[in-house]
Motif scaffolding. Structure first.
Motif, mmCIF file in Angstrom:
data_model
loop_
_atom_site.group_PDB
_atom_site.id
_atom_site.type_symbol
_atom_site.label_atom_id
_atom_site.label_comp_id
_atom_site.label_asym_id
_atom_site.label_seq_id
_atom_site.Cartn_x
_atom_site.Cartn_y
_atom_site.Cartn_z
ATOM 1 N N LEU A 75 -39.128 -27.340 -3.374
ATOM 2 C CA LEU A 75 -39.722 -28.406 -2.559
ATOM 3 C C LEU A 75 -41.225 -28.205 -2.456
ATOM 4 C CD1 LEU A 75 -37.255 -28.899 0.423
ATOM 5 C CD2 LEU A 75 -37.461 -30.250 -1.657
ATOM 6 N N GLY A 76 -41.981 -29.296 -2.515
ATOM 7 C CA GLY A 76 -43.434 -29.224 -2.406
ATOM 8 C C GLY A 76 -43.872 -28.985 -0.975
ATOM 9 N N LEU A 77 -45.171 -28.868 -0.782
ATOM 10 C CA LEU A 77 -45.667 -28.549 0.558
ATOM 11 C C LEU A 77 -45.641 -29.761 1.489
ATOM 12 C CD1 LEU A 77 -48.597 -26.114 -0.290
ATOM 13 C CD2 LEU A 77 -46.372 -25.561 0.697
ATOM 14 N N ARG A 78 -45.515 -30.978 0.912
ATOM 15 C CA ARG A 78 -45.491 -32.171 1.755
ATOM 16 C C ARG A 78 -44.088 -32.399 2.319
ATOM 17 N NH1 ARG A 78 -46.141 -37.045 -0.192
ATOM 18 N NH2 ARG A 78 -46.370 -37.589 1.990
ATOM 19 N N GLY A 79 -44.009 -32.728 3.596
ATOM 20 C CA GLY A 79 -42.705 -32.896 4.244
ATOM 21 C C GLY A 79 -42.386 -34.316 4.685
ATOM 22 N N LEU A 80 -42.974 -35.333 4.056
ATOM 23 C CA LEU A 80 -42.698 -36.750 4.338
ATOM 24 C C LEU A 80 -43.099 -37.190 5.751
ATOM 25 C CD1 LEU A 80 -39.214 -37.370 2.603
ATOM 26 C CD2 LEU A 80 -41.462 -37.852 1.687
ATOM 27 N N GLU A 81 -44.114 -36.532 6.328
ATOM 28 C CA GLU A 81 -44.563 -36.925 7.678
ATOM 29 C C GLU A 81 -45.132 -38.356 7.683
ATOM 30 O OE1 GLU A 81 -45.120 -33.812 6.722
ATOM 31 O OE2 GLU A 81 -43.916 -32.786 8.239
ATOM 32 N N GLU A 83 -44.613 -40.777 5.644
ATOM 33 C CA GLU A 83 -43.567 -41.767 5.364
ATOM 34 C C GLU A 83 -42.755 -42.032 6.632
ATOM 35 O OE1 GLU A 83 -44.269 -39.097 3.738
ATOM 36 O OE2 GLU A 83 -45.003 -39.813 1.812
#
Lengths: 120, 120
Positions: A75-81, A83
């Protein structure tokens, strides 16, 4: 900043618009996996899976690392915040619009009732 | 049911992957609008805006009604519940994965400390 967020949302919603790519994210949420494992898991060619992982990587949702001959995905460092925030904002606007509609319907009902009484 | 949800998510995430279409949804969250008004608002041809509205309509996010020569757009009956649920599930998996990583890093730090003490 606004322009940056818009570009991020374009890329990540596009990445999420495919059931296999969503499946890959769910899989990587449980454990890291190689491209080969993912291809087998989703009954897909290596080339096909590489493309899907590429789209997810471009959107920052997955990161990959090649050690020897194996490319491992996580998983990448972005957590869909961003979105989640966009969707939440829209849901609130949406609920408010339908609440307004409820009020109009209620008013119409009350008027109907009042007219009914007058006619009697 | 699963297949149905996947198709819904494919269509709506694809619909959300464009800044103009997200803007149209925000606009319709404030008030209904005609295709002409939306085209002007987003500096776009009528044909271009019709295409965007078509994509949103296909995804169930917008509904339109033609009265006389004017097509009015309003928010559709779907309120992005499935999308919010999917994103929330992913965020939880994502957070759990990074918590695991924190534990590993913490363990490595403790081991490092212990080794440092032994060497002294």
């Amino acid at each position: 900043m606004v322009q940056y967020t818009e570009t991020v949302l374009d890329a990540s919603f596009a990445a999420l618009s495919d059931a296999t790519r969503r499946g890959v994210l769910e899989q990587l949420g449980r454990a890291d996996a190689s491209i080969t494992t993912l291809a087998q898991r989703f009954h897909m060619t290596l080339t096909g899976m590489k493309k899907h992982v590429g789209v997810l990587e471009q959107a920052g949702l997955v990161s990959t690392e090649k050690i020897g001959r194996v490319r491992t995905c996580k998983l990448g460092l972005r957590g869909l915040e961003e979105e989640a925030a966009w969707i939440e904002k829209h849901r609130r606007l949406w609920a408010a619009r339908f609440d307004e509609l409820d009020i109009v319907v209620e008013e119409l009902k009350q008027r109907e009732k009042a007219n009914g009484r007058k006619k009697r």
